[in-house]
Design an enzyme around this catalytic site. Structure first.
Site, PDB file in Angstrom:
ATOM      1  N   ASP A 105     -31.789  33.396  23.004  1.00 40.25           N
ATOM      2  CA  ASP A 105     -32.290  33.689  24.345  1.00 40.25           C
ATOM      3  C   ASP A 105     -33.097  32.494  24.858  1.00 40.25           C
ATOM      4  OD1 ASP A 105     -32.883  35.696  26.483  1.00 40.25           O
ATOM      5  OD2 ASP A 105     -34.923  35.393  25.771  1.00 40.25           O
ATOM      6  N   GLU A 111     -28.066  30.365  25.175  1.00 36.91           N
ATOM      7  CA  GLU A 111     -28.228  30.623  26.601  1.00 36.91           C
ATOM      8  C   GLU A 111     -28.939  29.372  27.119  1.00 36.91           C
ATOM      9  OE1 GLU A 111     -30.023  34.065  29.524  1.00 36.91           O
ATOM     10  OE2 GLU A 111     -31.253  33.413  27.843  1.00 36.91           O
TER      11      GLU A 111
END
Length: 626
Positions: free
Chosen positions: A323, A359
């Site tokens: 993330d 990401e």
């Protein structure tokens, strides 16, 4: 440094604990019996900021926490408060889920002892040694993103007592669905123990997604009542079905938030070492969540690497999705793809062959790093998402961008192999069904007056905002979803599908359902669109049997030709025509062709292998006879 912290070590004599806290004046190991009575044992400083203690007679099942004393000046990064019970950063299990309470954030001297409010670490007996195996997933396959709880809460074939847990993913009915989709790996949204953000309780909401971790080792007991053993058993079952397991890790921040947040673990032990600070002592917030982890500080690197190895060696996971990935490579002067942590991951003997997915963006300076993670990394490609959406929405001058995305995004990944993870929807944003049913977000249930979530989604509603009983509108939406799915499954590189998008799952227009642990987010298995599901199954079977579709080499002019509907090579004028909506991608060696008709009228494509009639706003595929 010759000594370092680590997970508690069990032996026949007891347990040994080692904790990092260089600025503390004293640390205590706190042991709790079944009635929650506490025994505090002072730990001993052993140089280089390490504190240790041997606890005779302490064994598996013992519950424990830490306390730390020292200077208290939050503005300077000192948060020591012996009234705050702390979770050991290396605790591999906890006794219960974290629950936010304002007392966890009270300033020193103004609050009460937090031990009754805190989850305690639990000592675990080692699991039997796990044989090391190569990852089940290889680039070019299908990743299926899912939320462990929401994916199975309403799955009628899963035993009720297992629904909402990691164990449910091993159920034969779930595995059968994954195999029908030819899933190469499931990507589990965060399973580590997390805590609610402080604003959610007054709104009657909880953190559902889990992107607010307290531990990087312990699995949240709401998802795995049996802890690590549950994860290992499920990974084993999925591996036996040929399906890999990727877990979503959040190393960019932790649940202790900003200066008004709770003191739970890292903050109470060494806030100045674990978090990034401005020169004046203020917390840096490159995540939008209150704090930013100093991922490239030596002790933080060690903690991150140890936690990754833990899930590989103890549970057999195949890889990780990170993330807000730029945090992993952020140094004082900006992002560096050769940052120490990223280099350590590439070189580590346990991690080097694992699947690593970034990401590649956050809100920090230089936070957009798509295409820069380099060798060994796959990257979520939001350019793919937006360009494909814009084409099917009907935006002008989007044909060239669509072709580039179909062929592997060579403008972004220039190494000859595409590292793109192509996706149309993810947990963050509209579902695929909502993308063609809502032109605007509808996040009122989140309690933030519809201000949260992305404002621009490149979505459209086919003439009616939200649910419609109009058969023509319903048909148009189904056709759009089928075209989007066909585009995704025919794209070069790795593809990702979010759970339920294959059968029309809706979140009622909510594009930021992070706090919706209810029917808004849960996958509705009984109400699924079986026509769409059959279409997705057919696309998956076609992709699985067609090497033209699942390779990772960039498609070049020598491999493919781009044709107009008459079967002629596309001209410069056609490429530049802002209103052109038709194109065919044909593989020279096999004749495999993908015909795309984004116009509102049916179109007859004249291919070398024959004619193909393509309905309006549709994709047709002409595989070769093999």
């Amino acid at each position: 440094m010759t000594v370092r912290p680590g997970a508690p070590q069990l032996s026949s004599a007891g347990a040994r604990f080692a904790v990092w806290s260089p600025d503390a004046s004293q640390l205590w190991l706190c042991l709790f019996d079944r009635e929650d009575r506490e025994v505090r044992l002072p730990m001993v400083r052993q140089g280089d900021g390490l504190w240790r203690i041997d606890a005779p007679g302490v064994g598996a099942g013992a519950r424990y926490g830490l306390r730390a004393d020292g200077p208290y000046d939050p503005n300077a990064g000192f948060w020591f408060d012996p009234d705050k019970l702390l979770l050991d950063p290396y605790a591999t299990a906890i006794d219960r889920a974290f629950v936010y309470d304002p007392a966890l954030a009270a300033p020193r001297g103004q609050g009460r002892d937090t031990a009754p409010l805190m989850s305690k670490g639990v000592l675990e007996s080692p699991l039997p040694r796990l044989a090391r195996q190569p990852p089940r997933f290889t680039p070019g396959g299908l990743i299926y993103e899912l939320h462990v709880r929401g994916f199975t809460m309403l799955q009628p074939d899963v035993p009720e007592e297992q629904r909402g847990t990691i164990a449910a993913l091993a159920d034969p009915a779930v595995i059968a669905h994954l195999k029908a989709l030819r899933v190469s790996a499931v990507e589990l949204m965060p399973i580590n123990a997390w805590i609610d953000e402080r604003h959610l309780g007054p709104l009657g909401l909880t953190n559902y997604w889990g992107y607010n971790p307290v531990s990087w080792f312990a699995i949240d007991p709401r998802l795995a009542p049996g802890g690590l053993a549950d994860l290992r058993a499920t990974v084993t079952a999925l591996h036996q079905a040929g399906i890999g397991v990727i877990i979503d890790m959040v190393y960019n921040h932790d649940g202790e938030s900003d200066i008004s947040g709770p003191t739970l673990s890292l903050r109470g032990l060494d806030a100045r070492g674990y978090f990034r600070h401005e020169p004046d002592g203020r917390l840096i917030n490159d995540t939008g969540t209150g704090n930013s982890i100093a991922c490239n500080a030596p002790l933080v690197r060690a903690l991150i690497l140890d936690s990754l190895r833990h899930f590989v060696t103890e549970a057999g996971v195949d890889g990780f999705r990170f993330d807000l990935g730029p945090a992993l490579g952020r140094l004082p002067d900006g992002f560096d793809p050769r940052a120490p942590l990223l280099e350590d991951m590439r070189a580590d003997p346990v991690l080097a062959d694992r699947v690593m997915i970034a990401e590649p963006w956050d809100i920090g300076p230089g936070g957009y790093q798509l295409g820069r993670f380099g060798e060994g990394w796959l990257e979520w490609n939001d350019r793919y998402r937006d360009d494909v959406r814009r084409f099917w929405r009907g935006d002008a001058s989007t044909l060239g961008a669509l072709a580039t995305r179909l062929a592997g995004s060579s403008d972004i990944f220039r190494e000859g192999e595409t590292r793109s993870v192509n996706f149309l929807a993810a947990h963050d944003g509209f579902t695929l069904a909502d993308m063609v049913a809502y032109a605007h977000r509808h996040n009122e249930a989140n309690g933030e007056q519809n201000r949260d979530g992305h404002g621009e989604n490149f979505s459209w509603n086919n003439g009616v905002e939200g649910p419609s009983e109009d058969a023509a509108v319903q048909l148009a939406r189904r056709c759009d979803i089928k075209a989007l799915l066909a585009t995704l499954f025919c794209s070069r590189g790795t593809i990702m599908l979010t759970a339920g998008d294959e059968f029309g799952r809706s979140q009622q227009g909510n594009n930021n359902a992070y706090a919706q642990d209810n029917a808004i987010s849960w996958v509705d298995w009984t109400g699924r669109d079986t026509d769409l599901e059959a279409h997705a199954f057919a696309l998956a079977a076609l992709r699985g049997s067609s090497p033209e579709l699942h390779g990772t080499a960039q498609l070049a002019d020598g491999d493919v030709e781009w044709l107009d509907e008459r079967g002629h090579a596309m001209t410069v004028g056609q490429w530049e025509d802002p209103q052109r909506r038709r194109i065919a991608l044909r593989h020279r060696s096999s004749g495999f062709a993908v015909c795309i008709n984004g116009s509102g009228e049916e179109c007859r494509f004249l291919l070398p292998e024959g004619e193909m009639l393509v309905p309006p706003r549709a994709v047709a595929i002409s595989p070769p006879a093999r």
